[in-house]
Design an enzyme around this catalytic site. Structure first.
Site, short mmCIF file in Angstrom:
data_model
loop_
_atom_site.label_atom_id
_atom_site.label_comp_id
_atom_site.label_asym_id
_atom_site.label_seq_id
_atom_site.Cartn_x
_atom_site.Cartn_y
_atom_site.Cartn_z
CE1 TYR A 85 -3.96 -0.80 -0.50
CE2 TYR A 85 -3.31 -2.73 0.36
CZ TYR A 85 -4.61 -2.08 -0.56
OH TYR A 85 -5.63 -3.01 -0.95
NE ARG A 88 -2.40 0.05 -5.84
CZ ARG A 88 -3.78 -0.22 -4.99
NH1 ARG A 88 -3.16 -1.39 -4.10
NH2 ARG A 88 -4.63 0.28 -5.36
CG ASP A 126 -7.18 6.07 -8.14
OD1 ASP A 126 -7.84 7.35 -8.44
OD2 ASP A 126 -6.92 5.71 -9.67
CG HIS A 141 -14.24 -1.23 -4.31
ND1 HIS A 141 -13.24 -1.74 -5.52
CD2 HIS A 141 -15.74 -1.73 -3.59
CE1 HIS A 141 -14.55 -2.52 -5.43
NE2 HIS A 141 -15.54 -2.19 -4.42
CB CYS A 149 -7.41 2.73 14.70
SG CYS A 149 -7.07 2.27 16.04
CB CYS A 277 -11.67 5.39 -21.37
SG CYS A 277 -10.56 5.37 -19.40
#
Ligand code: BJW
Ligand code: ZN
Length: 289
Positions: A85, A88, A126, A141, A149, A277
């Protein structure tokens, strides 16, 4: 609702009439729509340099990204999942919205001026829709810039844009680094809660976890009231998002898909625009960038 017989004829008709790259036909439907729902997935951010989940780009080291996005993976190895993460977050925080994000934001502004409703339901975490200027965005999501926490008595939800999120991740996260003998990360060095000092986790909905109730309610309301739905850059395999466009079709409203794939995810979609797109969407929305 259709009777079974009507439904078969309706289906055959729709398949026969499905429009591939019919920009003029789509524009007529778009211009007449008063309440537009947009469902986006990883493909909308692909041209910003953010890897998608499935297919060739869907790996981090030897792990499938979707295998790291589970509560089981975090329980077994929180350091590995946090490192993924961190990687990411670093990509998302340093990437820029592309022409697809920008076209959606500009089209929303146009809708607002014209008194039409425009909502984005995104599976992405994002934040690029908001950074492009989109206002009405439902994040299904979660979000990479939020942490929660893990202490059941605390559960504090915080925003955190630090990059790296903590020192142990500085110069870590390289997706090719498996086998480099990187030092093992101690659990005590992982990100901690501001309030209770216990371990925090990414505020992300992982596989097998329920979506936030209010977020789901908001998404349902959009799906149940829209008169046009755009499905952009998603493989349409992850539930509950995968049932949104079929539900719009069931209500008799048109669906248009924008995807790299030549074939539509659902043969009942009314319009299909194959290709990137970042190119097809501005053209379809009539937005000049
Ligand atoms: C372009 C492009 C360009 C590329 N231009 N296009 C069996 C049946 C039904 C449901 C289930 C089941 N077993 C389990 C479930 C439930 C599960 C699920 O759906 N699993 C399926 C895989 C079957 N769902 C859940 O667990 C959800 N919770 C839930 O349902 O709770 C109740 C429940 C629990 C347990 C059992 C049953 C019910 C939670 C889902 C959470 C998803 N989380 C993730 C990771 C977190 C985010 C993160 O870390 O970033 O979300 S998974 C991952 O997939 C991520 C994405 O948001 C999500 C969707 O992926 P997306 O966006 O579609 O990306 P890709 O990569 O798949 O596709 C990209 C597309 O773009 C492709 O089509 C390309 O062609 C295209 N593209 N470049 C246009 N330039
Ligand atoms: Zn706490």
């Amino acid at each position: 609702m259709f009777t079974p017989k009507q439904s078969i004829f309706h289906s055959i008709n729709k398949m026969a009439n499905r429009k591939i790259s019919d920009f003029a036909g789509f524009k007529k439907v778009l211009d007449g729509a008063k309440n537009i729902a947009v469902l986006t997935g990883a493909g909308v951010s692909a041209e910003s340099g953010i890897p998608v989940f499935r297919g060739a780009g869907g790996f981090w080291r030897t792990h499938r990204s979707q295998d790291l996005a589970t509560p089981q993976a975090f329980a077994a190895n929180p350091a590995l999942v946090w490192e993924f993460y961190h990687y990411r977050r670093n990509i998302a925080f340093t990437s820029l919205p592309n022409n697809a994000h920008k076209a959606l934001a500009l089209y929303e502004a146009q809708c607002l001026r014209e008194g039409r409703r425009f909502s984005i339901i995104t599976q992405n975490v994002d934040g690029l829709h908001q950074r492009a200027g989109s206002i009405n965005v439902i994040e299904l999501h979660g979000a990479l810039h939020k942490v929660k926490c893990t202490n059941p008595k605390c559960r504090f939800l915080d925003e955190n844009y630090d990059n790296p999120i903590c020192e142990v991740f500085r110069n870590r996260g390289d997706p090719a680094a498996e086998g480099y003998n990187l030092p093992v990360i101690d659990k005590k060095d992982l990100p901690k809660c501001k309030k209770c000092q216990k371990l925090v986790r990414p505020y992300i909905v992982w596989f097998g976890e329920n979506l936030d109730f209010k977020v789901m309610q908001a998404a349902r309301e959009v799906v149940e009231t829209c008169d046009l739905c755009l499905v952009i850059g998603t493989s349409s395999v992850v539930y509950p998002a995968a049932m949104f466009a079929p539900r719009v079709l069931e209500r008799g409203m048109p669906v248009a898909e924008f995807n790299l794939n030549e074939e539509p995810a659902d043969e009942m979609f009314d319009f299909h625009f194959p290709g990137k797109c970042g190119t097809t969407l501005p053209k379809a929305l009539g937005i000049e960038l």
